[in-house]
Design an enzyme around this catalytic site. Structure first.
Site, mmCIF file in Angstrom:
data_model
loop_
_atom_site.group_PDB
_atom_site.id
_atom_site.type_symbol
_atom_site.label_atom_id
_atom_site.label_comp_id
_atom_site.label_asym_id
_atom_site.label_seq_id
_atom_site.Cartn_x
_atom_site.Cartn_y
_atom_site.Cartn_z
ATOM 1 N N GLY A 16 1.026 0.352 -12.334
ATOM 2 C CA GLY A 16 1.232 -0.730 -13.299
ATOM 3 C C GLY A 16 0.288 -1.891 -13.072
ATOM 4 C CB VAL A 18 2.451 -6.343 -10.721
ATOM 5 C CG1 VAL A 18 2.689 -6.977 -9.353
ATOM 6 C CG2 VAL A 18 2.687 -7.385 -11.809
ATOM 7 N NE ARG A 103 12.705 -12.515 -9.796
ATOM 8 C CZ ARG A 103 11.962 -12.378 -10.881
ATOM 9 N NH1 ARG A 103 12.394 -12.878 -12.034
ATOM 10 N NH2 ARG A 103 10.809 -11.749 -10.825
ATOM 11 C CB CYS A 133 5.061 -15.158 -12.339
ATOM 12 S SG CYS A 133 5.512 -14.977 -14.080
ATOM 13 C CG HIS A 257 2.429 -18.518 -15.552
ATOM 14 N ND1 HIS A 257 1.839 -17.903 -16.627
ATOM 15 C CD2 HIS A 257 3.529 -17.753 -15.234
ATOM 16 C CE1 HIS A 257 2.545 -16.824 -16.955
ATOM 17 N NE2 HIS A 257 3.563 -16.719 -16.121
#
Length: 352
Positions: A16, A18, A103, A133, A257
């Site tokens: 993928g 990432v 998380r 992220c 970002h």
């Protein structure tokens, strides 16, 4: 004395977006592993990928794929992590998961090595979670400032890249840019919807535009991305009552970002004091020279590991508040790098 065994690492989701970045990071960083095993879906099994100068063959995701694995880094969708992370942990692997699945699980630590490395050892489920992220692009700096001045409140506006929506986001923005670039000199681009026929994963055209929306709709009009910034910051910093307000905006940037942050502290904080802390903090590059128009932009930060900080100012109306601007590559520190750093914390346990 017998030489200690180097841990075996599995990269789950190796093919993928990432996962591909992860293989590059593993090649760049100090080798702390013995075998590296690449795992992906059955359709990717048999592919050959390079890691640390060695060609490795991808194996299909299965319970047996985790036999003998000590650490497993997961870079897969939430539903895949939800099913397979417990399986990997049951087979003896410490799972470092990059999805959003665990998380906020109170039995799963949410770790940023520069901020709360000791939490990585508290893993009753055998799983450690990697933050979102957007949070990661901010929290290293906030952690350093919190230790120095005592954080009370955050007001955040994020400017999130198209790659935050995965490969479909990148592909869609490229297509939209091409469509807009194909207009003639006399053709108006004011009506983007007539030019961009398909906005892809975004609720509106992103080229030549900004969209005050990232994630999915949650309670009281907030999006999932905005709530992640709030909830994850609280958990990482160990401050369950920290006041956090976030507005997440998608911007026509491919990768990296950015965030504009208004932070309020318990004690007075000057610009120079904050700059001194940030300049010495691990994982941060301070670029703050407004007189010479030097400050971080997403374009400068792509492909780099640290959080870049600039435009540091003491609030005009409150000597206990700061305003600052941050940028972080959302595919590196925002995903793959932090996962790799957590895994290295676990790998270090094998040398003790």
């Amino acid at each position: 004395m017998a030489k200690k065994k180097l841990p075996t690492l599995a990269v789950v989701g190796a093919t993928g977006a990432v996962g591909t970045v992860m293989l590059g990071i593993l090649t760049e960083r100090k080798n702390v592993y013995g075998e590296i095993r690449l795992i992906a879906s059955a359709r990717s099994a048999g592919k050959k990928l390079m890691c640390r100068g060695e060609e490795l063959t991808v194996v299909a995701l299965s319970p047996e794929a985790f036999d003998g694995v000590d650490i497993a880094m997961f870079d897969v969708p939430d539903e895949v992590s939800e099913e397979w992370a417990p399986i990997a942990a049951a087979r003896g692997a410490v799972v470092v998961d990059n999805s959003g699945t665990f998380r906020m699980d109170p039995k799963v630590p949410l770790v940023v090595p520069e901020v709360n490395p000791k939490d990585a050892k508290k893993r009753p489920k055998g799983i450690i979670s990697n933050p979102n992220c957007t949070t990661l692009s901010m929290i290293v700096a906030m952690g350093a400032l919190n230790k120095a001045f005592g954080l009370k409140e955050l007001v955040v506006a994020s400017y999130q890249a198209a790659s935050g929506a995965g490969q479909p986001g990148i592909d869609s923005l490229r297509e939209q840019i091409a469509a807009v670039a194909g207009t003639t000199a006399g053709e108006s681009t004011s009506d983007l919807r007539s030019i961009v026929k398909d906005s892809g994963p975004f609720p509106a055209p992103l080229a030549l535009n900004v969209i005050p929306w990232a994630g999915s709709l949650k309670e009281d009009g907030y999006t999932s991305e905005e709530l992640k910034v709030r909830n994850e910051s609280r958990k990482i910093l160990g401050m369950p009552k920290l006041k956090v307000s976030a507005t997440c905006v998608r911007v026509p940037v491919m990768t990296t970002h950015s965030l504009a942050v208004h932070a309020t502290f318990k004690s007075e904080v000057t610009r120079k004091a904050a700059q001194k802390i940030l300049s010495k903090a691990p994982g941060i590059i301070l670029e703050d020279d407004p007189e010479n128009k030097k400050f971080p932009t997403p374009n400068d930060v792509v492909g780099t590991d640290p959080t870049w900080v600039g435009r540091v100012r003491q609030s005009l109306d409150d000597k206990k508040s700061l305003d600052l601007f941050l940028c972080g590559d959302n595919l590196r520190k925002g995903a793959a790098l932090n996962t790799a750093q957590i895994a290295e914390l676990v790998a270090a346990e094998f040398s003790k």
